[in-house]
Structure formats: structure tokens, C-alpha cells
Design a protein around this motif. Structure first.
Motif, PDB file in Angstrom:
ATOM      1  N   HIS A   1      -7.978   2.152  10.247  1.00 51.23           N
ATOM      2  CA  HIS A   1      -7.386   1.832   8.846  1.00 51.23           C
ATOM      3  C   HIS A   1      -7.276   0.567   8.407  1.00 51.23           C
ATOM      4  O   HIS A   1      -6.986  -0.476   9.326  1.00 51.23           O
TER       5      HIS A   1
ATOM      6  N   LEU B   1       0.130   5.529   6.350  1.00 52.81           N
ATOM      7  CA  LEU B   1       1.097   4.420   6.702  1.00 52.81           C
ATOM      8  C   LEU B   1       2.453   4.817   7.155  1.00 52.81           C
ATOM      9  O   LEU B   1       3.255   4.354   7.810  1.00 52.81           O
ATOM     10  N   THR B   2       2.832   6.177   6.634  1.00 57.53           N
ATOM     11  CA  THR B   2       4.280   6.440   6.769  1.00 57.53           C
ATOM     12  C   THR B   2       4.628   6.957   8.127  1.00 57.53           C
ATOM     13  O   THR B   2       5.634   7.095   8.758  1.00 57.53           O
TER      14      THR B   2
ATOM     15  N   ASP C   1      -0.554   4.373   0.786  1.00 56.88           N
ATOM     16  CA  ASP C   1      -1.265   5.113   1.710  1.00 56.88           C
ATOM     17  C   ASP C   1      -0.375   5.969   2.541  1.00 56.88           C
ATOM     18  O   ASP C   1       0.552   5.435   3.224  1.00 56.88           O
TER      19      ASP C   1
ATOM     20  N   HIS D   1       3.318  -1.095  16.535  1.00 55.14           N
ATOM     21  CA  HIS D   1       2.872  -0.906  15.044  1.00 55.14           C
ATOM     22  C   HIS D   1       3.160  -2.446  14.127  1.00 55.14           C
ATOM     23  O   HIS D   1       2.199  -2.701  13.559  1.00 55.14           O
TER      24      HIS D   1
ATOM     25  N   MET E   1      -1.579   6.941  13.382  1.00 52.89           N
ATOM     26  CA  MET E   1      -1.740   7.184  12.059  1.00 52.89           C
ATOM     27  C   MET E   1      -2.657   8.155  11.737  1.00 52.89           C
ATOM     28  O   MET E   1      -2.753   8.881  10.758  1.00 52.89           O
TER      29      MET E   1
ATOM     30  N   LEU F   1      -0.025  -4.140  12.519  1.00 55.02           N
ATOM     31  CA  LEU F   1       0.092  -4.266  11.023  1.00 55.02           C
ATOM     32  C   LEU F   1       0.215  -5.852  10.753  1.00 55.02           C
ATOM     33  O   LEU F   1       0.408  -6.324   9.594  1.00 55.02           O
TER      34      LEU F   1
ATOM     35  N   LEU G   1       0.059  -4.410   5.282  1.00 55.46           N
ATOM     36  CA  LEU G   1       0.593  -3.299   4.209  1.00 55.46           C
ATOM     37  C   LEU G   1       0.340  -3.734   2.787  1.00 55.46           C
ATOM     38  O   LEU G   1       0.615  -3.015   1.958  1.00 55.46           O
TER      39      LEU G   1
ATOM     40  N   ALA H   1      -5.014  -1.159   7.173  1.00 51.88           N
ATOM     41  CA  ALA H   1      -4.006  -1.720   7.389  1.00 51.88           C
ATOM     42  C   ALA H   1      -3.624  -2.318   9.062  1.00 51.88           C
ATOM     43  O   ALA H   1      -2.936  -3.220   9.158  1.00 51.88           O
TER      44      ALA H   1
ATOM     45  N   SER I   1       0.823  -1.160  -0.023  1.00 46.42           N
ATOM     46  CA  SER I   1       0.088  -0.156  -0.130  1.00 46.42           C
ATOM     47  C   SER I   1       0.930   1.041   0.149  1.00 46.42           C
ATOM     48  O   SER I   1       2.046   1.355   0.590  1.00 46.42           O
TER      49      SER I   1
END
Length: 164
Positions: free
Chosen positions: A85, A10-11, A7, A20, A80, A24, A30, A87, A5
Motif C-alpha cells: 500500500h 488505513l482504518t 483510504d 504501524h 491492512m 507509515l 498518510l 501509505a 488519505s
């Protein structure tokens, strides 16, 4: 990589952060397409490690995964800045573990449990859909998948009873 992804939300997460990483689904969330299904796949090795344990241990670890999931999912969502989300898939991990409580050994039962859980998680019959829409935070992220896992568990146990 095309399958990941892109998106921007996600950063704000890092796989180096243990919360995290778990939120995830060990990185499976991801996936650009069907992250929930990939998250459920990621639960299979964890289930296979837990399956040989005595039922009390399995139940205890499953309960810990659910209770920890309230924090894990809530923290990742806050980091996030996005509620629930796609993810964030720890809820799928916990849901599969619930589905597979006391399931007979064998790949057939695992595949049936997987399919039942994904069915209830995607279709979201009442009250799952209502909870998904109305309940906020980490509890809200988790509760619809917990209930989908309970529905799938009941169906799986019914099938076990019919075919055993």
C-alpha cells in the motif's frame, strides 16, 4: 483534513501501534498525495541524527532499518490486507538512509541525494521494476527501495567524486 488519505484500508492501522507508526513513516505515509515523497521527507530528521555517527554505526543502523523493514512493512501490509500500500513508507526511509551513506555534510548533498532517490524510486529502472512486480511480502515491499537507494548512492558518490 484534506491532505490525509481517506483510504479505508488505513482504518486497519493505528499510529499507536509502534510497527504501524514506523511503517507509515511516523505518519507521513498518510498523505493523500505523494506519500512516498512525504515518507522520504520524514527520513530526513532520522538521517540528520545519524549523519554525525561514525560510518560503522551509520551502516549498522541502516542495516537494522532494512532488516527491521522486512518485518515492519510485511506486518503492516498483512494488517491492512493490501500488498505494498502506498501509505507504507518505511521502505522510503531505509532507501534514503542507504542513499546517504558516507555523503558529505551539507544541505546541497542531502537535497541531491533526496532527488536521486526519488528519481530511482519513481522511474524504477530494471531490475527495480521487475523486483517491485515479482517479489511479495515485506521483502518485496523493501527490496525495490533498497535497490533504488543503492542506485542513488552510486550516483551520489559519483557526483561527490566529480565535485570534490
Amino acid at each position: 483534513m484534506k491532505w490525509l488519505s481517506k483510504d479505508k484500508a488505513l482504518t486497519r492501522l493505528s499510529l499507536k501501534n509502534p510497527v504501524h507508526f514506523l511503517a507509515l513513516g511516523f505518519g507521513s505515509g498518510l498523505a493523500a498525495k505523494a506519500p512516498g515523497t512525504f515518507g522520504t521527507f520524514a527520513a530526513i530528521p532520522l538521517y540528520l541524527l545519524m549523519a554525525p555517527l561514525p560510518l560503522a554505526w551509520y551502516l549498522g543502523l541502516t542495516l537494522i532499518s532494512v532488516l527491521a523493514g522486512f518485518y515492519i512493512c510485511g506486518k503492516a501490509a498483512n494488517d491492512m490486507g493490501v500488498h505494498d500500500h502506498g501509505a507504507i513508507v518505511w521502505d522510503e526511509v531505509a532507501g534514503l538512509l542507504i542513499t546517504m551513506i558516507a555523503a558529505p555534510a551539507g544541505w546541497v548533498w542531502l537535497l541531491v541525494g533526496f532527488g536521486l532517490f526519488r528519481f530511482f524510486d519513481i522511474i524504477k529502472p530494471w531490475p527495480i521494476r521487475w523486483l517491485d512486480a515479482k517479489v511479495e511480502g515485506g521483502f518485496g515491499i523493501m527490496i525495490d527501495d533498497v535497490l533504488a537507494g543503492v542506485f542513488a548512492f552510486i550516483c551520489l558518490q559519483g557526483l561527490v567524486w566529480c565535485f570534490s
